[in-house]
Design an enzyme around this catalytic site. Structure first.
Site, mmCIF file in Angstrom:
data_model
loop_
_atom_site.group_PDB
_atom_site.id
_atom_site.type_symbol
_atom_site.label_atom_id
_atom_site.label_comp_id
_atom_site.label_asym_id
_atom_site.label_seq_id
_atom_site.Cartn_x
_atom_site.Cartn_y
_atom_site.Cartn_z
ATOM 1 N N GLY A 17 -32.099 -21.407 29.373
ATOM 2 C CA GLY A 17 -32.885 -21.907 28.608
ATOM 3 C C GLY A 17 -32.361 -22.581 27.367
ATOM 4 O O GLY A 17 -31.422 -23.126 27.181
ATOM 5 N N TYR A 167 -46.831 -9.702 27.038
ATOM 6 C CA TYR A 167 -45.850 -10.896 26.454
ATOM 7 C C TYR A 167 -46.510 -11.099 24.770
ATOM 8 O O TYR A 167 -45.573 -11.107 24.123
ATOM 9 C CB TYR A 167 -45.961 -12.275 27.243
#
Ligand SMILES: NC(=O)c1ccc[n+]([C@@H]2O[C@H](COP(=O)([O-])OP(=O)(O)OC[C@H]3O[C@@H](n4cnc5c(N)ncnc54)[C@H](OP(=O)(O)O)[C@@H]3O)[C@@H](O)[C@H]2O)c1
Length: 282
Positions: A17, A167
């Site tokens: 990423g 999250y």
């Protein structure tokens, strides 16, 4: 051979990423880069790529869902040449893999809180003595626009769990931590800032959550690198950025009482609050 600038950076979660792009960019401008992740094959492949391009890098593996592994990573990062000018707490888990099912870390904590926030809290504290010896130094916490207030009556989300809530709570916790740490580090030569890198970049985390990417890892890397190395940020600390722009985070980030509660809880969960327990381990 890329000319060394004599500085070392640790980027957690740089096997994939946006962290991977940041690691390559820093190595390309002369930084010695400590690449971190769980996947040795991808880690070693990135190190080989950086070295082939004339840079300096080393791979350190650790699963941040275990505090024992976080401590091992901190030990490994403190080996020669014993300096750390930049720490980027970037590693993270998205909500995709735990959308409806609450999972726990090796230490029994809600998994996203443990990996996305608590591991960075512990790693930063363990590395602070070295970072303070390497001034001027910077810490960057890669958070998100997705933020939700922490419910101090149920931080581990034993009731009403959702991956999105987990999250967003973990990402806001990183921002509270950043503001708090900036106060503590005032005048030390170490600055700490946090950011939302970019929205829905084309990364594993986003693909796993079933969302169509709308920005690139290069966009996010650019924003992280601004906080990491731009002279514009010299001496600036405790700030939250949305991409390249300074912004305001969720209101809880500016609540001193919430920050105090989170810090007390985090010191307790990481076993950092009792000096004797930390000393016994070292
Ligand atoms: N993607 C977005 O649009 C977006 C938006 C806002 C914020 N962010 C934040 O940006 C950061 C990077 O996200 P990304 O999109 O680049 O994610 P990614 O492609 O999924 O990469 C995540 C990285 O974190 C590492 N990681 C995950 N769990 C770990 C664990 N338990 N222990 C050690 N390392 C672990 C992975 O290592 P392995 O090689 O071991 O898997 C990988 O290197 C995250 O903090 C994320 O919350 C991303």
């Amino acid at each position: 051979m890329t000319e060394s600038n004599g500085k070392t950076a640790l980027i957690t979660g740089s096997t994939d990423g946006v962290g991977r792009v940041v690691a390559k960019r820093l190595a390309g401008s002369g930084w010695r880069v400590l690449v971190h992740g769980r996947d040795r094959e991808r880690g070693e492949a990135l190190v080989a790529e950086i070295k082939a391009a004339g840079g300096a890098a080393e791979f350190l593996s650790a699963d941040l869902s275990s505090m024992a592994e976080v401590r091992r990573l901190a030990d490994a990062a403190q080996k020669a040449p014993r300096r750390l000018d930049l720490l980027i707490n970037n590693a993270g888990l998205g909500s995709g893999a735990s959308r409806t099912t609450r999972r726990t870390s090796a230490d029994g904590h809600e998994l996203l809180f443990a990996v996305n926030y608590l591991a960075g809290f512990l790693l930063t504290h363990l590395l602070l003595p070295l970072v303070k010896k390497s001034t001027p130094a910077r810490i960057v916490n890669v958070s998100s626009l997705g933020q939700q207030a922490i419910d101090f009556d149920d931080v581990m989300l034993t009731h009403g769990y959702s991956g999105s809530r987990a999250y967003c709570q973990s990402k806001l916790a990183q921002i509270l931590f950043t503001i708090d740490l900036a106060h503590e580090l005032a005048g030390s030569g170490v600055t700490v800032n946090t950011l939302h890198p970019a929205t829905y970049m084309n990364t594993t985390m986003v693909r796993q959550s079933g969302v169509t990417p709308i920005s690139s890892v290069e966009d996010g890397a650019e924003a992280i690198l601004k906080l990491a190395v731009s002279p514009e940020l010299d001496g600036k600390s405790g700030l939250y950025f949305n991409g390249q722009r300074e912004a305001r985070a969720d209101a809880q980030a500016y609540d001193a009482d919430a920050r105090r509660r989170l810090k007390a809880l985090s010191l307790q969960l990481t076993d950092l609050s009792t000096p004797s327990s930390s000393a016994a381990r070292s």
